[in-house]
Write an enzyme that holds these catalytic residues in place. Structure first.
Site, short mmCIF file in Angstrom:
data_model
loop_
_atom_site.label_atom_id
_atom_site.label_comp_id
_atom_site.label_asym_id
_atom_site.label_seq_id
_atom_site.Cartn_x
_atom_site.Cartn_y
_atom_site.Cartn_z
N CYS A 2 -3.11 -1.69 4.83
CA CYS A 2 -4.10 -2.04 5.84
C CYS A 2 -4.89 -3.27 5.37
O CYS A 2 -5.34 -3.34 4.23
CB CYS A 2 -5.08 -0.92 6.16
SG CYS A 2 -4.31 0.51 6.87
N ARG A 27 -0.09 -6.46 4.16
CA ARG A 27 -0.67 -5.17 3.75
C ARG A 27 -0.32 -4.03 4.72
O ARG A 27 -0.61 -2.87 4.45
CB ARG A 27 -2.19 -5.29 3.68
CG ARG A 27 -2.67 -6.36 2.72
CD ARG A 27 -4.16 -6.44 2.75
NE ARG A 27 -4.74 -5.31 2.07
CZ ARG A 27 -5.03 -5.24 0.79
NH1 ARG A 27 -4.79 -6.29 0.02
NH2 ARG A 27 -5.55 -4.17 0.26
N TRP A 74 -1.33 -0.03 8.31
CA TRP A 74 -0.18 0.68 7.76
C TRP A 74 -0.51 2.15 7.97
O TRP A 74 -1.44 2.69 7.38
CB TRP A 74 0.00 0.38 6.27
CG TRP A 74 1.23 1.01 5.70
CD1 TRP A 74 2.50 0.52 5.73
CD2 TRP A 74 1.31 2.25 4.98
NE1 TRP A 74 3.36 1.38 5.10
CE2 TRP A 74 2.66 2.46 4.63
CE3 TRP A 74 0.38 3.22 4.62
CZ2 TRP A 74 3.10 3.57 3.93
CZ3 TRP A 74 0.81 4.34 3.91
CH2 TRP A 74 2.16 4.51 3.58
N ASN A 100 -9.85 0.97 5.81
CA ASN A 100 -8.67 0.99 4.95
C ASN A 100 -8.89 2.08 3.92
O ASN A 100 -9.92 2.10 3.25
CB ASN A 100 -8.52 -0.38 4.26
CG ASN A 100 -7.41 -0.37 3.20
OD1 ASN A 100 -6.51 0.46 3.25
ND2 ASN A 100 -7.50 -1.31 2.27
N GLY A 101 -7.93 3.01 3.81
CA GLY A 101 -8.06 4.11 2.85
C GLY A 101 -7.70 5.41 3.52
O GLY A 101 -7.10 5.43 4.59
N GLU A 493 16.30 -1.44 -10.46
CA GLU A 493 15.63 -2.42 -9.62
C GLU A 493 16.56 -2.90 -8.50
O GLU A 493 16.14 -3.06 -7.35
CB GLU A 493 15.14 -3.58 -10.50
CG GLU A 493 14.50 -4.75 -9.80
CD GLU A 493 13.28 -4.40 -8.96
OE1 GLU A 493 12.81 -3.24 -9.00
OE2 GLU A 493 12.81 -5.28 -8.23
N LYS A 497 15.81 -2.55 -4.50
CA LYS A 497 15.80 -3.70 -3.58
C LYS A 497 16.67 -3.41 -2.36
O LYS A 497 16.28 -3.69 -1.24
CB LYS A 497 16.33 -4.97 -4.26
CG LYS A 497 15.49 -5.64 -5.29
CD LYS A 497 14.25 -6.32 -4.79
CE LYS A 497 13.11 -5.37 -4.70
NZ LYS A 497 12.19 -5.28 -5.78
N GLU A 500 15.04 -0.66 -0.05
CA GLU A 500 13.81 -0.95 0.69
C GLU A 500 13.99 -1.96 1.81
O GLU A 500 13.28 -1.89 2.80
CB GLU A 500 12.65 -1.34 -0.23
CG GLU A 500 12.78 -2.65 -0.94
CD GLU A 500 11.52 -2.98 -1.75
OE1 GLU A 500 11.67 -3.67 -2.76
OE2 GLU A 500 10.41 -2.57 -1.38
N HIS A 516 28.08 12.73 -15.79
CA HIS A 516 27.27 13.95 -15.78
C HIS A 516 26.86 14.35 -14.36
O HIS A 516 25.94 15.13 -14.19
CB HIS A 516 26.04 13.77 -16.66
CG HIS A 516 26.40 13.47 -18.09
ND1 HIS A 516 26.98 14.40 -18.92
CD2 HIS A 516 26.33 12.32 -18.81
CE1 HIS A 516 27.23 13.85 -20.09
NE2 HIS A 516 26.84 12.59 -20.05
N LYS A 615 3.03 -4.21 1.39
CA LYS A 615 3.07 -4.90 0.11
C LYS A 615 2.15 -4.27 -0.92
O LYS A 615 2.48 -4.16 -2.09
CB LYS A 615 2.68 -6.37 0.34
CG LYS A 615 2.73 -7.24 -0.90
CD LYS A 615 4.15 -7.49 -1.30
CE LYS A 615 4.26 -8.30 -2.59
NZ LYS A 615 5.58 -8.11 -3.20
C1 AGP Z 1 9.02 -3.33 -4.77
O1 AGP Z 1 9.86 -4.23 -4.18
C2 AGP Z 1 7.94 -2.78 -4.05
N1 AGP Z 1 7.66 -3.25 -2.82
C3 AGP Z 1 7.05 -1.76 -4.73
O2 AGP Z 1 7.86 -0.88 -5.43
C4 AGP Z 1 5.96 -2.32 -5.66
O3 AGP Z 1 6.54 -2.87 -6.80
C5 AGP Z 1 4.98 -1.19 -6.01
O4 AGP Z 1 4.37 -0.74 -4.84
C6 AGP Z 1 3.94 -1.60 -7.02
O5 AGP Z 1 3.15 -2.65 -6.56
P1 AGP Z 1 2.21 -3.47 -7.52
O6 AGP Z 1 3.08 -4.17 -8.50
O7 AGP Z 1 1.47 -4.39 -6.62
O8 AGP Z 1 1.32 -2.48 -8.20
#
Ligand code: AGP
Length: 620
Positions: A2, A27, A74, A100-101, A493, A497, A500, A516, A615
């Protein structure tokens, strides 16, 4: 999570609010809305969808006025629709706010307010705050002979905040007090910009750039009463305090798309420069070590550290896992990377000399902040590895290291990951040179790091091959990502990617763990991406790869130039430059970023704004 914006001054609020929301859209982008005070009325425009859709609505039905608030959402409570969009009204429209929160006790507040006759029109937790505020405001007017002034509003706000459990960044307008904006914060960031007979409020400093460089970061439990010419800050417990004005850099670090189609692609291509920036001024060649300006600890204190805990979420956690391997390898300091969401409620034994690093791009991630605070409360030195200057984590940490990667707008983190790994490599060098690492070994690490920007440029040349691979596999619905040692975090990672931004199920595993359990998933429709550059256990990784091939699983290999053997084994090979093992994540992560980018494009996904995500994750 947000984005909030507010403006009070002499300019038309509407455009400032819309421009601010546009900059805050990373956000959250479920819905957006503004309220502008117009001839004693609060004119509302809000809509499910992205900011451009709100702009369209406002273009059709403009609102004039020099005081207003805005929000990009959000969703946490209540589905994505017009009604649940902010701003929300309280009472009979006498109060209006953006939030926001998360208000954890909103159901009990809502029940009590409904009993008092307040009618709820949304499913949000925020509306409970709006009605509660209206109720407290009426109480104040009752005590005050119905005089609607800033004091009644402030008292009502304070009475309301005392009843809230959870987190909030709030900007509030009262219909009957047309020249004042009220702001409060617990847990959700807010920054106030000071202009010439005008003030701005925003969730981060981005929307203030171009308007002012003087800012005040609001801390938890602080409230602000803002008019065009005046700013008063009040602490919930200690009363009025002097605003601490800071100057922010008047450069947005190039947050424009330029010639790129998406921020993610731009940010992938910015990595050589980002790593250069992370390294700049951080070598001491004579002593073969790294230099940091902001650790705020003496050499003696640092020498006593006997354990390091890295804490983070998502991609930053993956960078932390690389950091764990590096710190244990080079500095021989027992290190652990903890999910911040777990650490905040766990109680792992930590020796007196345990040092904490919170790793975060945004510096606002709620779980990381809470974990950091918990460790701080226990008296551990708690530092941040952070990108956003002035963010809450950067400000609350005892010290830290900035990434200097520039703004990262794409929700999928790319350049922040490689910058974090770069800084963690420097940190391992630094701690290593205080302990067991020899001078020549320190020199070798420095030379290795210095070569990375150029090697990243060369790595980006794999782009065409990645496109070809993406086209070949874009319709598959399950992927495995496999690597060992330094390339295990890279596999994690790579899988994150893909998940998401393309909504494809993907799992990252240490390659040898396949037998395993996950090997049962392998069939001709499940591609495995093997990260298999040259390393000490290369033959072992090749055996794992052959086990997949034997089960007819398609294999995409990320391998070093000159590795001819791999071409005979894998279905497709993406070649990257050969570097020392501990530097490989900086290189091998790049083709995986590009692969997820192209697969997402081919599946018509919104690369920069994937569904359900934001984000900056400022809720728990
Ligand atoms: C990764 O591509 C993300 N969008 C997410 O995992 C991100 O890294 C995570 O929310 C942590 O964010 P930050 O580094 O701003 O704390």
């Amino acid at each position: 999570m947000c984005g909030i914006i507010g403006y009070i001054g002499h300019q038309e609020a509407q455009n400032i609010l819309l421009d601010g929301l546009h900059r805050l859209e990373y956000r959250g982008y479920d819905s957006a809305g503004i309220v502008v005070m117009h001839e004693g009325e609060l004119a509302l425009r809000k809509k499910a969808g992205r900011v451009p859709e709100l702009s369209q609505l406002v273009a059709e039905r403009p609102v004039t006025g020099t005081l207003g608030i805005g929000h990009t959402r959000w969703a946490t409570h209540g589905e994505v629709n017009d009604a649940n969009s902010h701003p929300h009204f309280g009472g009979e429209g006498e109060v209006c706010l953006v939030h926001n929160g998360v208000i954890e006790n909103y159901t009990s507040l809502r029940d009590a307010l409904q009993e008092k006759g307040y009618e709820f029109k949304t499913e949000t937790d925020s509306e409970a705050v709006a009605h509660l505020l209206a109720y407290e405001y009426r109480e104040q007017l009752g005590k005050n002979g119905s005089v609607a002034d800033a004091t009644s509003c402030l008292n009502a706000l304070q009475a309301t905040l005392k009843q809230l459990k959870g987190t909030y960044g709030l900007v509030v307008l009262f219909r009957d007090v047309p020249n004042t904006m009220f702001v409060a914060r617990v847990g959700s960031p807010l920054v106030i910009g000071i202009g010439n007979k005008e003030h701005f409020v925003a969730s981060d400093a981005g929307p203030l750039l171009g308007h002012t460089d003087e800012v005040v970061y609001l801390s938890d439990n602080e409230l602000a009463v803002i008019t065009a010419d005046d700013l008063k800050i009040v602490h919930r417990d200690t009363g009025a305090i002097d605003p601490k004005v800071q100057i922010i850099e008047q450069s947005d670090g190039n947050a424009d798309l330029g010639d790129y189609e998406h921020y993610m692609l731009k940010e992938i291509y910015e990595q050589p420069r980002a790593v250069e920036n992370a390294l700049r001024g951080r070598f001491n060649d004579d002593e073969a070590t790294a230099v940091f300006g902001g650790l705020n600890m003496t050499a003696q204190q640092l020498r006593r550290i006997d354990r390091i805990v890295l804490t983070a979420c998502g991609t930053s956690w993956h960078a932390g896992l690389v950091g764990e391997y590096l710190l244990e390898e080079f500095a021989r300091v027992p290190t652990e990377v903890e999910y911040a969401s777990e650490l905040r409620y766990r109680n792992p034994p930590m020796s007196e000399n345990t040092m904490i690093f919170a790793i975060t791009q945004s510096g606002e991630t709620a779980d990381t902040l809470a974990a950091m605070r918990e460790c701080k409360r226990k008296g551990h030195p708690t530092l941040a590895i952070c990108n956003v200057v002035g963010s809450t984590i950067a400000r609350e940490a005892d010290g830290g290291i900035y990434l200097h990667a520039g703004p990262e707008i794409g929700v999928a983190s790319t350049k922040a990951f490689t910058s974090q790994v770069t800084v963690l490599t420097l940190l391992a060098l630094f701690f290593g040179r205080m302990r067991h690492l020899s001078y020549p070994a320190g020199k070798r690490i420095i030379r290795g790091l210095q070569s990375i920007p150029e090697l990243m440029e060369q790595t980006l040349k794999c782009h065409e091959m990645v496109k070809y691979v993406a086209e070949k596999y874009s319709e598959k619905n399950n992927f495995l990502y496999l690597g060992r040692l330094y390339n295990f975090p890279v596999a994690l990672e790579g899988a994150l990617k893909l998940k998401e931004i393309s909504y494809i199920h993907a799992e990252g595993y240490p390659a040898a763990e396949m037998k395993h359990g996950p090997l049962a998933l392998v069939d001709k429709n499940t591609p495995s991406v093997f990260v298999v550059p040259k390393c000490g256990i290369y033959p072992k990784v090749i055996s794992n790869l052959e086990e997949v091939k034997a089960r007819k699983g398609p294999v995409i290999a990320i391998a070093c130039h000159g590795d001819e053997k791999i071409a005979e084994l894998a279905d497709d090979v993406i070649y990257v430059p050969d570097v020392e093992e501990y530097l490989q994540p900086l290189i091998t992560s790049i083709p995986l970023q590009l692969l997820s980018y192209h697969i997402a494009l081919l599946r018509n996904c919104n690369v920069d704004r994937p569904r359900n995500l934001a984000k900056s994750v400022t809720v728990e």
